[in-house]
Design a protein around this motif. Structure first.
Motif, PDB file in Angstrom:
ATOM      1  N   THR A  87      -8.905   9.203  -2.069  1.00 42.19           N
ATOM      2  CA  THR A  87      -9.153  10.648  -2.171  1.00 42.19           C
ATOM      3  C   THR A  87      -9.155  11.292  -0.781  1.00 42.19           C
ATOM      4  N   THR A  88      -9.742  10.599   0.176  1.00 43.86           N
ATOM      5  CA  THR A  88      -9.732  11.105   1.550  1.00 43.86           C
ATOM      6  C   THR A  88      -8.297  11.295   2.035  1.00 43.86           C
ATOM      7  N   LEU A  89      -7.446  10.345   1.716  1.00 41.31           N
ATOM      8  CA  LEU A  89      -6.039  10.435   2.138  1.00 41.31           C
ATOM      9  C   LEU A  89      -5.366  11.676   1.536  1.00 41.31           C
ATOM     10  N   ILE A  90      -5.575  11.891   0.242  1.00 40.96           N
ATOM     11  CA  ILE A  90      -4.985  13.072  -0.414  1.00 40.96           C
ATOM     12  C   ILE A  90      -5.513  14.354   0.220  1.00 40.96           C
ATOM     13  N   ASN A  91      -6.804  14.385   0.478  1.00 46.72           N
ATOM     14  CA  ASN A  91      -7.393  15.585   1.079  1.00 46.72           C
ATOM     15  C   ASN A  91      -6.786  15.872   2.448  1.00 46.72           C
ATOM     16  N   VAL A  92      -6.547  14.821   3.201  1.00 47.32           N
ATOM     17  CA  VAL A  92      -5.981  14.992   4.539  1.00 47.32           C
ATOM     18  C   VAL A  92      -4.492  15.378   4.447  1.00 47.32           C
ATOM     19  N   LEU A  93      -3.777  14.733   3.532  1.00 50.69           N
ATOM     20  CA  LEU A  93      -2.338  15.036   3.398  1.00 50.69           C
ATOM     21  C   LEU A  93      -2.103  16.466   2.933  1.00 50.69           C
ATOM     22  N   SER A  94      -3.008  16.987   2.108  1.00 57.74           N
ATOM     23  CA  SER A  94      -2.807  18.328   1.554  1.00 57.74           C
ATOM     24  C   SER A  94      -3.467  19.412   2.404  1.00 57.74           C
TER      25      SER A  94
ATOM     26  N   THR B  96      -1.827  20.094  10.861  1.00 61.27           N
ATOM     27  CA  THR B  96      -3.129  19.718  11.394  1.00 61.27           C
ATOM     28  C   THR B  96      -3.739  20.763  12.329  1.00 61.27           C
ATOM     29  N   ASP B  97      -2.886  21.608  12.910  1.00 66.20           N
ATOM     30  CA  ASP B  97      -3.435  22.618  13.832  1.00 66.20           C
ATOM     31  C   ASP B  97      -3.532  24.011  13.190  1.00 66.20           C
ATOM     32  N   LYS B  98      -3.307  24.097  11.892  1.00 69.85           N
ATOM     33  CA  LYS B  98      -3.321  25.410  11.235  1.00 69.85           C
ATOM     34  C   LYS B  98      -4.719  25.747  10.687  1.00 69.85           C
ATOM     35  N   ASP B  99      -4.967  27.057  10.533  1.00 69.64           N
ATOM     36  CA  ASP B  99      -6.282  27.446  10.013  1.00 69.64           C
ATOM     37  C   ASP B  99      -6.320  27.380   8.485  1.00 69.64           C
ATOM     38  N   GLU B 100      -7.542  27.493   7.965  1.00 68.77           N
ATOM     39  CA  GLU B 100      -7.786  27.341   6.524  1.00 68.77           C
ATOM     40  C   GLU B 100      -6.953  28.291   5.673  1.00 68.77           C
ATOM     41  N   GLU B 101      -6.891  29.523   6.146  1.00 68.41           N
ATOM     42  CA  GLU B 101      -6.196  30.550   5.370  1.00 68.41           C
ATOM     43  C   GLU B 101      -4.719  30.190   5.201  1.00 68.41           C
ATOM     44  N   TYR B 102      -4.132  29.773   6.300  1.00 69.90           N
ATOM     45  CA  TYR B 102      -2.721  29.403   6.270  1.00 69.90           C
ATOM     46  C   TYR B 102      -2.501  28.184   5.377  1.00 69.90           C
ATOM     47  N   LEU B 103      -3.383  27.215   5.499  1.00 67.24           N
ATOM     48  CA  LEU B 103      -3.245  25.992   4.702  1.00 67.24           C
ATOM     49  C   LEU B 103      -3.407  26.290   3.220  1.00 67.24           C
ATOM     50  N   ALA B 104      -4.320  27.205   2.906  1.00 68.50           N
ATOM     51  CA  ALA B 104      -4.529  27.586   1.504  1.00 68.50           C
ATOM     52  C   ALA B 104      -3.259  28.223   0.934  1.00 68.50           C
ATOM     53  N   LYS B 105      -2.582  29.002   1.762  1.00 75.47           N
ATOM     54  CA  LYS B 105      -1.347  29.650   1.342  1.00 75.47           C
ATOM     55  C   LYS B 105      -0.252  28.598   1.067  1.00 75.47           C
ATOM     56  N   ILE B 106      -0.144  27.637   1.980  1.00 82.49           N
ATOM     57  CA  ILE B 106       0.839  26.557   1.789  1.00 82.49           C
ATOM     58  C   ILE B 106       0.542  25.801   0.489  1.00 82.49           C
ATOM     59  N   ARG B 107      -0.732  25.494   0.290  1.00 85.16           N
ATOM     60  CA  ARG B 107      -1.092  24.768  -0.936  1.00 85.16           C
ATOM     61  C   ARG B 107      -0.755  25.585  -2.170  1.00 85.16           C
ATOM     62  N   ARG B 108      -1.098  26.861  -2.119  1.00 86.89           N
ATOM     63  CA  ARG B 108      -0.865  27.727  -3.287  1.00 86.89           C
ATOM     64  C   ARG B 108       0.631  27.835  -3.595  1.00 86.89           C
ATOM     65  N   GLU B 109       1.444  27.904  -2.568  1.00 90.42           N
ATOM     66  CA  GLU B 109       2.874  28.125  -2.785  1.00 90.42           C
ATOM     67  C   GLU B 109       3.672  26.847  -2.987  1.00 90.42           C
ATOM     68  N   LYS B 110       3.222  25.758  -2.386  1.00 88.67           N
ATOM     69  CA  LYS B 110       4.104  24.585  -2.349  1.00 88.67           C
ATOM     70  C   LYS B 110       3.510  23.275  -2.846  1.00 88.67           C
TER      71      LYS B 110
END
Ligand SMILES: Nc1ncnc2c1ncn2[C@@H]1O[C@H](COP(=O)(O)OP(=O)(O)O)[C@@H](O)[C@H]1O
Ligand SMILES: [Mg+2]
Length: 230
Positions: free
Chosen positions: A47-54, A72-86
């Motif tokens: 689960t830790t691996l999935i959390n880190v990969l996503s 790895t250097d992106k902020d939460e907001e940006y990462l949330a957008k990537i997750r939501r879209e892709k």
């Protein structure tokens, strides 16, 4: 070209004076269209691996690269957008919204959206119908069986047509019939959309039974990811 890559990823948890290195220099890559099994007993860091990969969690060191972009250097907001879209995430605990019906749960990641409510409803109903849940769309989570709840969570993860799906033990606790349905569903999505599936399980027997030639199989052990031929 790799869709997703982990380079020298290290993650250590500290509890009191004890440190456990859960991800011990992980190097991993997933290509478009890959069906990947990651198998390992409980507590091995899956689960830790999935959390880190996503991008839900950050490693202590190392890089996660998705579509040639470092996450790895992106902020939460940006990462949330990537997750939501892709990305599509199927969590170990299903996490449906209790006050939403099955179809509303499936639709929830699509709002706010440029599509109309009607279009969104049609798309969700189609997906639920594919899953054999046509007669359950107005049910609330507590009115569904475990298998049905899982199926709704999977539909919710697929509704935005992600390029990669992270499925964290999506068949745990299901009977054989539902186990097969869930796997078939992810297989179909994988072949129809050329999407990458990362399927996490603690069950070796499941991998034996359902893996096909061409799949990638890894074992997670003592913080390492070891490739195993299928
Ligand atoms: N937030 C945390 N703080 C401290 N230890 C944690 C935390 N999350 C997980 N762990 C520990 O890391 C190890 C791996 O956990 P996890 O990634 O959930 O493994 P798996 O999914 O393979 O069961 C376990 O020993 C667990 O107790
Ligand atoms: Mg887990």
């Amino acid at each position: 070209m790799a869709l997703l890559e982990a380079r020298n990823v290290i993650k250590t948890y500290r509890k009191n004076d004890e440190a456990i290195t859960v991800l011990d220099n992980i190097n991993f890559s997933a290509n478009e269209g890959d069906f990947i099994f990651i198998v390992g007993p409980r507590g091995q860091g899956k689960t830790t691996l999935i959390n880190v990969l996503s991008g839900l969690d950050k490693p202590d060191s190392g890089l996660i690269i998705f579509e040639n972009e470092t996450l790895t250097d992106k902020d939460e907001e940006y990462l949330a957008k990537i997750r939501r879209e892709k990305m599509g995430l199927i969590f170990q605990d299903v996490h449906l919204i209790p006050s939403f019906t099955a179809v509303e749960n499936v639709e929830s990641p699509l709002y706010p959206s440029e599509f109309s409510e009607k279009e969104i409803r049609e798309k969700s109903l189609q997906l639920l119908e594919k899953l054999g849940l046509k007669y359950r769309v107005e049910h609330f989570p507590e009115e569904l069986s475990d298998g049905e709840r899982r199926a709704v969570a999977i539909a919710r993860a697929l509704i935005n047509e992600p390029k990669i799906v992270f499925a964290d033990e999506p068949t745990a606790g299901l009977d054989e019939e539902w186990e097969k349905k869930v796997i078939d569903l992810l297989r179909t999505y994988n072949s129809e959309k050329k999407a990458t599936i990362i399927f996490i399980t603690a069950k070796n027997t499941l991998v034996k039974k359902y893996s096909r030639s061409g799949d990638k199989i890894f074992e997670m052990k003592n913080g390492k990811l070891v490739s195993r031929s299928s």
